[in-house]
Structure formats: C-alpha cells, structure tokens
Design an enzyme around this catalytic site. Structure first.
Site, PDB file in Angstrom:
ATOM      1  N   LYS A   1       1.797 -11.272   8.472  1.00 48.75           N
ATOM      2  CA  LYS A   1       0.783 -10.973   7.179  1.00 48.75           C
ATOM      3  C   LYS A   1      -0.148 -11.366   6.050  1.00 48.75           C
ATOM      4  CE  LYS A   1      -0.897  -6.927   4.415  1.00 48.75           C
ATOM      5  NZ  LYS A   1      -0.355  -5.753   3.983  1.00 48.75           N
TER       6      LYS A   1
ATOM      7  N   TYR B   1       5.765 -11.422   5.314  1.00 50.04           N
ATOM      8  CA  TYR B   1       4.175 -10.893   4.851  1.00 50.04           C
ATOM      9  C   TYR B   1       4.200 -11.835   3.307  1.00 50.04           C
ATOM     10  CZ  TYR B   1       2.137  -7.375   1.260  1.00 50.04           C
ATOM     11  OH  TYR B   1       1.472  -6.626   0.509  1.00 50.04           O
TER      12      TYR B   1
ATOM     13  N   VAL C   1      -3.664  -7.013   9.188  1.00 52.25           N
ATOM     14  CA  VAL C   1      -2.837  -5.254   8.753  1.00 52.25           C
ATOM     15  C   VAL C   1      -4.081  -5.247   7.014  1.00 52.25           C
ATOM     16  CG1 VAL C   1      -1.263  -4.469   7.074  1.00 52.25           C
ATOM     17  CG2 VAL C   1      -1.078  -6.149   9.218  1.00 52.25           C
TER      18      VAL C   1
ATOM     19  N   THR D   1       0.956  -1.305  -0.192  1.00 48.61           N
ATOM     20  CA  THR D   1      -0.330   0.289   0.024  1.00 48.61           C
ATOM     21  C   THR D   1       0.642   1.267   0.124  1.00 48.61           C
ATOM     22  OG1 THR D   1      -1.824  -1.100   1.418  1.00 48.61           O
ATOM     23  CG2 THR D   1      -1.910   0.904   1.260  1.00 48.61           C
TER      24      THR D   1
END
Length: 305
Positions: A166, A138, A208, A50
């Site tokens: 995540k 991640y 998240v 993001t």
C-alpha cells in the site's frame, strides 16, 4: 504461498469506539462493514492508520480483527493491520490475525527508530516464517521514517512473504517506477487519496482508501468507470466530486476526518481517541458542504448519534 490478487477498492476501516472512547464498539463494526460492503467496496483493511492502531492495546487490536472478520462473514476479504514496534508483537498479532480468518496482514515498518534495510529484511522474514498468509507492505515514509528504493521493495518481496504494498508515500514517480519495473515481484495498491485517479489510470490494480468507508458507492463507481470500463469521461465526472473530499481529509487528522464523515452520513463510529480532538464545527460543516456537493445525503448530528 498462494497470494490473493487484490483488485478494486479496499476500505481502510475505522475502529468504532464507545461514546467515551474507552472501548471497542462491536455494533459499530457491524454498522461499518454493512455500509461499506453494501456500497460495492471490494475489501476491508482494519487496524491501520485510519483505524488508530497506535492508540489501541494489543488485546483491542485482536478484538478489532476478530470483529471485522466476523462482520464481513466471507462477503469481502479482510486484511488486518498487525504492525508493532517489536518483531515479537508483530508476530503475535499476525499469527492471531491468520487464526481469526484474515486473508492477509498489512505491516508498516517499526517506527520511531527506523530500521535499516537489513533489519527490515529480518523483521519481515521472521513474520513470514510465522504465518501462512501474505503480507501487504505499508509504505508511509512520513510516519515510519523508512524510504525504500523501488529495487529494495522488490527485493523485500522476493525474499519474504510480502506480495503487495500500500503506497501512502505521495510520490507518484516512485509508485510508477515500482509498478513499471517490478510488477513481477510485487503488486501496487494506491494508498494516497488524492492520487487515486492517477494510480488507477496508470494501471494500479487496487487501492486501500479511507474515504471509501464514508462514500463507498462513489469510490466503487470510480474504480468501475476507470479500471474496469475505461470510461474516462465518467471517471472524470466522479473524480470531480470525490477529489475535494479527499483533499479536505488530507488537510486534517485523517482518522478524525473520516469519523466526522461517518457521523455526517449516518453511520457513526464514535470519537477518535485522545490526544486527537474532534474537528472544529466550521470544518465539520465544510465537510458536510463537500459531501452535499458530491450528491451524498447527510444527517443531523442527533440522527447520526
């Protein structure tokens, strides 16, 4: 290592840019942090997808980490994205993040030339030796090309400083297998927007979530209703407002969609960096309609700017 127990919703934060996209907008970072924290969100994760990390220079990435830590000012934990294609750069960014005050780092496996599991163990092992803060793995196979089994993820956690992950894989059965069979090794954080309700309902301790930067109060409210109060009726009502927004964002370039949403709610973060182009006007208005339907006040473009 004393690992932070992440709970609640952590906002996957944007990288605010100046109007021409050439530089980091420090004032914009403060604006994002105040908006997110005042909306009840529990943490910040700058420097991820993001945050357009692949478009930033190494120095810009360090600057973003420093600015978010400074703006948070201890009000919420900051997990800095520090992934890079080389082990050396990942170590450099991670060491910097720790010195800057981040409570943890988030690292996606090196992409383009996906590493083997043995290489991944070595990569995360080297970072673990260089820092004294935990690592959030991640998991985003569509971008990294790395698809671990639940058992491999648990092994990675046992042998390195990885304490949480995540999950942006979109495979709820895989997430559930990790959550149910390996909770003693690694903490699950949902990272797939449209699976937020399901993940929290099944016991994920945190998420998240990029959407939390745009509509923090609704996202924090969902967590409170579902994960804290176990009020399924209230949670379903909130999810009916939030889900269409999440689905829209997942159907466009995500960072661009989030930045468009920020424009619409009056906390602009500037443009995305090229090659990503702005959303077409009709899509921008579609997002405005979804926000309005969710009870979120929007502003005119001139006001947002």
């Amino acid at each position: 290592m004393s690992a932070p127990q992440f709970t609640g919703i952590l906002a996957a934060a944007v990288t605010p840019l100046t109007a021409d996209g050439s530089a980091i907008d420090a004032t914009g970072v403060q604006r994002q942090v105040d908006h997110i924290i005042s909306g009840g969100i529990h943490g910040l994760v700058p420097g991820g997808s993001t945050g357009e990390f692949t478009t930033l220079t190494s120095n810009e990435r360090k600057q973003v980490t420093e600015l978010y830590v400074e703006a948070a000012a201890g009000r919420a934990p900051v997990v800095a994205g520090t992934a890079a294609l080389s082990t050396a750069e990942t170590v450099e960014l991670s060491v910097h993040a720790e010195k800057a005050g981040a409570c943890a780092v988030m690292i996606v496996p090196p992409f383009y030339d996906a590493p083997s599991f043995e290489e991944l163990l070595a990569y995360f092992g080297t970072v673990s030796e260089a820092v004294g803060i935990p690592i959030m793995y991640y998991n985003i196979p569509s971008a990294s090309g790395v698809q671990l089994t639940p058992e491999q993820l648990a092994q990675l956690a046992r042998e390195t400083a990885v304490t949480s992950y995540k999950d942006t894989g979109g495979d709820f059965a895989w997430l559930s297998a990790v959550q149910q069979q390996h909770a003693q090794d690694i903490t699950t954080l949902n990272g797939w927007d449209t699976l937020t309700f399901a993940a929290l309902a099944s016991g994920a301790k945190a998420g998240v979530w990029g959407t939390a930067g745009v509509i923090p109060r609704l996202c924090a409210g969902l967590y409170d209703a579902l994960a804290v109060r176990a009020d399924l009726h209230a949670a379903r009502e909130l999810w009916a407002k939030i889900f269409p927004i999440c689905r829209f964002l997942e159907s466009h370039n995500y960072a661009c969609g989030i930045k468009t949403g920020l424009d619409l709610v009056g906390v602009s973060a500037g443009p995305t960096r090229r090659p990503v182009l702005p959303l077409a006007p009709e899509y921008r208005e579609e997002l405005r309609t979804l926000l309005t339907a969710a009870g979120v006040e929007t502003v005119d473009a001139a006001v947002a700017a």
